[in-house]
Write a protein that holds these residues in place. Structure first.
Motif, short mmCIF file in Angstrom:
data_model
loop_
_atom_site.label_atom_id
_atom_site.label_comp_id
_atom_site.label_asym_id
_atom_site.label_seq_id
_atom_site.Cartn_x
_atom_site.Cartn_y
_atom_site.Cartn_z
N ALA A 98 -2.73 17.14 -11.64
CA ALA A 98 -3.82 17.75 -12.42
C ALA A 98 -4.56 16.69 -13.22
O ALA A 98 -5.80 16.70 -13.28
N TYR A 99 -3.82 15.77 -13.84
CA TYR A 99 -4.47 14.71 -14.63
C TYR A 99 -5.37 13.86 -13.74
O TYR A 99 -6.48 13.52 -14.13
N ARG A 135 -17.05 27.41 -13.81
CA ARG A 135 -15.78 27.22 -14.51
C ARG A 135 -14.71 26.93 -13.46
O ARG A 135 -14.84 27.30 -12.31
N ARG A 136 -13.64 26.26 -13.90
CA ARG A 136 -12.59 25.98 -12.93
C ARG A 136 -11.21 26.19 -13.54
O ARG A 136 -11.00 26.00 -14.74
N LEU A 174 -14.65 17.19 -13.33
CA LEU A 174 -13.76 18.16 -12.71
C LEU A 174 -12.67 18.67 -13.66
O LEU A 174 -11.73 19.32 -13.25
N ALA A 175 -12.80 18.42 -14.93
CA ALA A 175 -11.80 18.89 -15.89
C ALA A 175 -11.71 20.42 -15.84
O ALA A 175 -12.72 21.11 -15.72
N GLU A 217 -13.85 28.71 -9.33
CA GLU A 217 -13.37 27.51 -8.63
C GLU A 217 -11.91 27.30 -9.03
O GLU A 217 -11.60 27.12 -10.20
N THR A 218 -11.03 27.29 -8.04
CA THR A 218 -9.60 27.22 -8.31
C THR A 218 -8.96 26.12 -7.47
O THR A 218 -9.24 26.00 -6.29
N HIS A 219 -8.11 25.32 -8.12
CA HIS A 219 -7.43 24.20 -7.45
C HIS A 219 -5.92 24.36 -7.60
O HIS A 219 -5.44 24.61 -8.70
N GLU A 220 -5.19 24.16 -6.51
CA GLU A 220 -3.73 24.19 -6.52
C GLU A 220 -3.20 22.78 -6.69
O GLU A 220 -3.61 21.88 -5.94
#
Length: 143
Positions: free
Chosen positions: A48-49, A14-15, A56-57, A38-41
């Motif tokens: 983000a889009y 999951r992200r 990678l959604a 999994e974390t994205h800044e």
């Protein structure tokens, strides 16, 4: 991995996208979550889009309330349209709770009110993802 991190959570594919103008808030949330998910800044919804195309959604978007202040409540629907099935949590200060409530009425799934703690952030994300053992999601006291 750190002590106290559940391995099953760390490998569940999951992200989370942390979308906030404030670099410190983004970094803190990413640090709090990265061991278990999994974390994205990202500094804007547009980032983000771009990042969230295809596989990678995100499953969860932690959205800084400042974007809702400037762009309006329509932003919640735009994010949901870009990422079908995504869960949106608004990150705000106590003084911004009323706007967070309006965002929830517009489709956001909850809010995280600062000050943020490691335990509260992880619990809230677990609940929003429907992970076993998580406590029920508590909405803001204004509703």
């Amino acid at each position: 991995m750190q002590i106290g991190v559940e391995t099953s959570k760390a490998v569940d594919q999951r992200r989370v996208f942390v979308v906030d103008e404030d670099e410190i808030t983004r970094s803190v949330l990413q640090f709090m979550l990265h061991d278990e998910i999994e974390t994205h800044e990202l500094a804007s919804p547009e980032e983000a889009y771009d990042k969230g195309q295809g596989w990678l959604a995100p499953h969860v978007v932690l959205l800084g309330v400042s974007f809702v202040q400037r762009r309006g409540l329509e932003l919640i629907g735009q994010i949901a349209d870009k990422f079908p099935g995504v869960r949106i949590l608004i990150v705000c200060d106590k003084s911004e709770e009323a706007l967070a409530v309006e965002a929830m009425k517009a489709g956001a799934h909850g809010a995280m009110v600062k000050p943020l703690t490691l335990e509260s952030v992880r619990k809230k994300v677990d609940v929003i993802l429907g992970r076993g053992g998580a406590a029920p999601l508590v909405q803001l006291n204004i509703i």
